[in-house]
Design a protein around this motif. Structure first.
Motif, PDB file in Angstrom:
ATOM      1  N   MET A  27       2.393  -2.103   4.174  1.00  0.00           N
ATOM      2  CA  MET A  27       1.749  -1.625   3.808  1.00  0.00           C
ATOM      3  C   MET A  27       1.209  -2.384   2.073  1.00  0.00           C
ATOM      4  SD  MET A  27       1.859   2.358   3.804  1.00  0.00           S
ATOM      5  CE  MET A  27       2.618   2.992   1.674  1.00  0.00           C
ATOM      6  N   ALA A  28       2.533  -3.230   1.529  1.00  0.00           N
ATOM      7  CA  ALA A  28       2.800  -4.127   1.297  1.00  0.00           C
ATOM      8  C   ALA A  28       2.213  -5.393   0.915  1.00  0.00           C
ATOM      9  CB  ALA A  28       3.586  -4.582   0.331  1.00  0.00           C
ATOM     10  N   VAL A  29       2.184  -5.767   2.417  1.00  0.00           N
ATOM     11  CA  VAL A  29       1.415  -7.333   2.826  1.00  0.00           C
ATOM     12  C   VAL A  29      -0.192  -6.547   2.858  1.00  0.00           C
ATOM     13  CG1 VAL A  29       1.632  -8.074   4.940  1.00  0.00           C
ATOM     14  CG2 VAL A  29       3.466  -7.998   4.020  1.00  0.00           C
ATOM     15  N   VAL A  30      -0.559  -5.695   3.194  1.00  0.00           N
ATOM     16  CA  VAL A  30      -1.915  -5.974   3.479  1.00  0.00           C
ATOM     17  C   VAL A  30      -2.415  -5.798   1.427  1.00  0.00           C
ATOM     18  CG1 VAL A  30      -4.041  -4.130   4.000  1.00  0.00           C
ATOM     19  CG2 VAL A  30      -2.291  -5.008   5.643  1.00  0.00           C
ATOM     20  N   ALA A  31      -1.824  -5.180   1.332  1.00  0.00           N
ATOM     21  CA  ALA A  31      -2.292  -5.370  -0.827  1.00  0.00           C
ATOM     22  C   ALA A  31      -2.360  -6.858  -1.424  1.00  0.00           C
ATOM     23  CB  ALA A  31      -1.148  -3.674  -1.271  1.00  0.00           C
ATOM     24  N   ALA A  32      -0.985  -6.999  -1.174  1.00  0.00           N
ATOM     25  CA  ALA A  32      -1.517  -8.722  -1.361  1.00  0.00           C
ATOM     26  C   ALA A  32      -2.367  -9.207  -0.630  1.00  0.00           C
ATOM     27  CB  ALA A  32      -0.325  -8.669  -0.959  1.00  0.00           C
TER      28      ALA A  32
ATOM     29  N   PHE B 127       1.034 -14.090   4.222  1.00  0.00           N
ATOM     30  CA  PHE B 127       1.424 -13.300   3.502  1.00  0.00           C
ATOM     31  C   PHE B 127       3.451 -11.999   4.361  1.00  0.00           C
ATOM     32  CE2 PHE B 127      -2.504 -13.429   2.314  1.00  0.00           C
ATOM     33  CZ  PHE B 127      -2.290 -13.762   0.723  1.00  0.00           C
ATOM     34  N   ARG B 128       3.848 -12.139   3.432  1.00  0.00           N
ATOM     35  CA  ARG B 128       5.087 -11.817   4.091  1.00  0.00           C
ATOM     36  C   ARG B 128       6.222 -11.118   3.212  1.00  0.00           C
ATOM     37  NH1 ARG B 128       7.062 -13.338   8.743  1.00  0.00           N
ATOM     38  NH2 ARG B 128       6.086 -15.259   9.760  1.00  0.00           N
TER      39      ARG B 128
ATOM     40  N   ASP C 295       5.549  -7.567  -8.296  1.00  0.00           N
ATOM     41  CA  ASP C 295       4.423  -6.548  -7.996  1.00  0.00           C
ATOM     42  C   ASP C 295       4.642  -5.717  -6.567  1.00  0.00           C
ATOM     43  OD1 ASP C 295       4.164  -6.206 -10.462  1.00  0.00           O
ATOM     44  OD2 ASP C 295       1.526  -6.383 -10.239  1.00  0.00           O
ATOM     45  N   LEU C 296       4.234  -6.260  -6.169  1.00  0.00           N
ATOM     46  CA  LEU C 296       4.386  -5.781  -4.552  1.00  0.00           C
ATOM     47  C   LEU C 296       5.697  -6.742  -3.608  1.00  0.00           C
ATOM     48  CD1 LEU C 296       1.178  -6.982  -3.568  1.00  0.00           C
ATOM     49  CD2 LEU C 296       2.159  -4.297  -4.231  1.00  0.00           C
ATOM     50  N   ALA C 297       6.095  -8.033  -3.587  1.00  0.00           N
ATOM     51  CA  ALA C 297       8.037  -8.508  -3.355  1.00  0.00           C
ATOM     52  C   ALA C 297       7.195  -8.723  -2.003  1.00  0.00           C
ATOM     53  CB  ALA C 297       8.874  -7.124  -3.242  1.00  0.00           C
ATOM     54  N   VAL C 298       6.280  -9.860  -1.851  1.00  0.00           N
ATOM     55  CA  VAL C 298       5.532 -10.487  -0.947  1.00  0.00           C
ATOM     56  C   VAL C 298       5.370 -11.870  -1.480  1.00  0.00           C
ATOM     57  CG1 VAL C 298       3.670 -10.881  -0.382  1.00  0.00           C
ATOM     58  CG2 VAL C 298       4.279  -8.022  -0.494  1.00  0.00           C
ATOM     59  N   THR C 299       6.156 -12.365  -0.540  1.00  0.00           N
ATOM     60  CA  THR C 299       5.718 -14.214  -0.362  1.00  0.00           C
ATOM     61  C   THR C 299       4.509 -14.426  -0.018  1.00  0.00           C
ATOM     62  OG1 THR C 299       7.460 -14.321   1.324  1.00  0.00           O
ATOM     63  CG2 THR C 299       8.495 -14.152  -0.592  1.00  0.00           C
ATOM     64  N   VAL C 300       4.541 -15.830  -0.351  1.00  0.00           N
ATOM     65  CA  VAL C 300       3.353 -16.640   0.475  1.00  0.00           C
ATOM     66  C   VAL C 300       3.651 -17.514   0.947  1.00  0.00           C
ATOM     67  CG1 VAL C 300       0.680 -17.243   0.483  1.00  0.00           C
ATOM     68  CG2 VAL C 300       1.353 -14.999  -1.355  1.00  0.00           C
TER      69      VAL C 300
END
Length: 142
Positions: free
Chosen positions: A35-40, A122-123, A89-94
């Motif tokens: 969900m966080a990856v899709v949000a990012a 996105f990961r 905010d989402l703890a997602v890296t690119v």
């Protein structure tokens, strides 16, 4: 006659509940990561769409992605019009194509992209999703 449960029965129920929770937690964590990856991904796609509209109204715009921590923002001239804090905010890296730490995707006054295509990956945890921006600035979700 007494009503209620014995201590042994309560402990057995708590043990079964703990075992069930331990089986469900990894799946829940994976779901949160996806969900966080899709949000990012969708936040950056929305930022790219906003930049195309801003380019039409202001004669040009750009979207910047930079690491340390990962963030994305749209810019027209000297003013930023939107920012997304991906890592905070989402703890997602690119991961950018060609292993770079930053990129700029520019749009001209017609809303057309001015760069070669760019793949953004996105990961978070085991979850990953990609966004491909064509040379014309169109966004595709493979």
């Amino acid at each position: 006659m007494r009503r209620g449960y014995t201590f042994f029965e309560l402990c057995a129920v708590l043990l079964l509940a703990a075992m069930a929770a331990s089986a469900v937690l990894p799946a829940g964590r994976g779901l949160l990561d996806r969900m966080a990856v899709v949000a990012a991904r969708e936040a950056v796609a929305g930022l790219l769409a906003d930049a195309r509209v801003a380019a039409l109204t202001h004669g040009g715009a750009s979207v910047h992605l930079a690491s340390g921590p990962w963030r994305a923002w749209g810019q027209t001239g000297d003013s930023a019009f939107a920012m997304v804090q991906l890592e905070r905010d989402l703890a997602v890296t690119v991961e950018l194509s060609r292993g770079r730490a930053a990129t700029e995707l520019s749009y001209d006054a017609l809303g057309l992209g001015q760069v070669a295509s760019e793949t953004l990956r996105f990961r978070r945890g085991q979850a990953a999703s990609s966004l491909v921006v064509s040379g014309y600035g169109r966004v595709r979700r493979p």
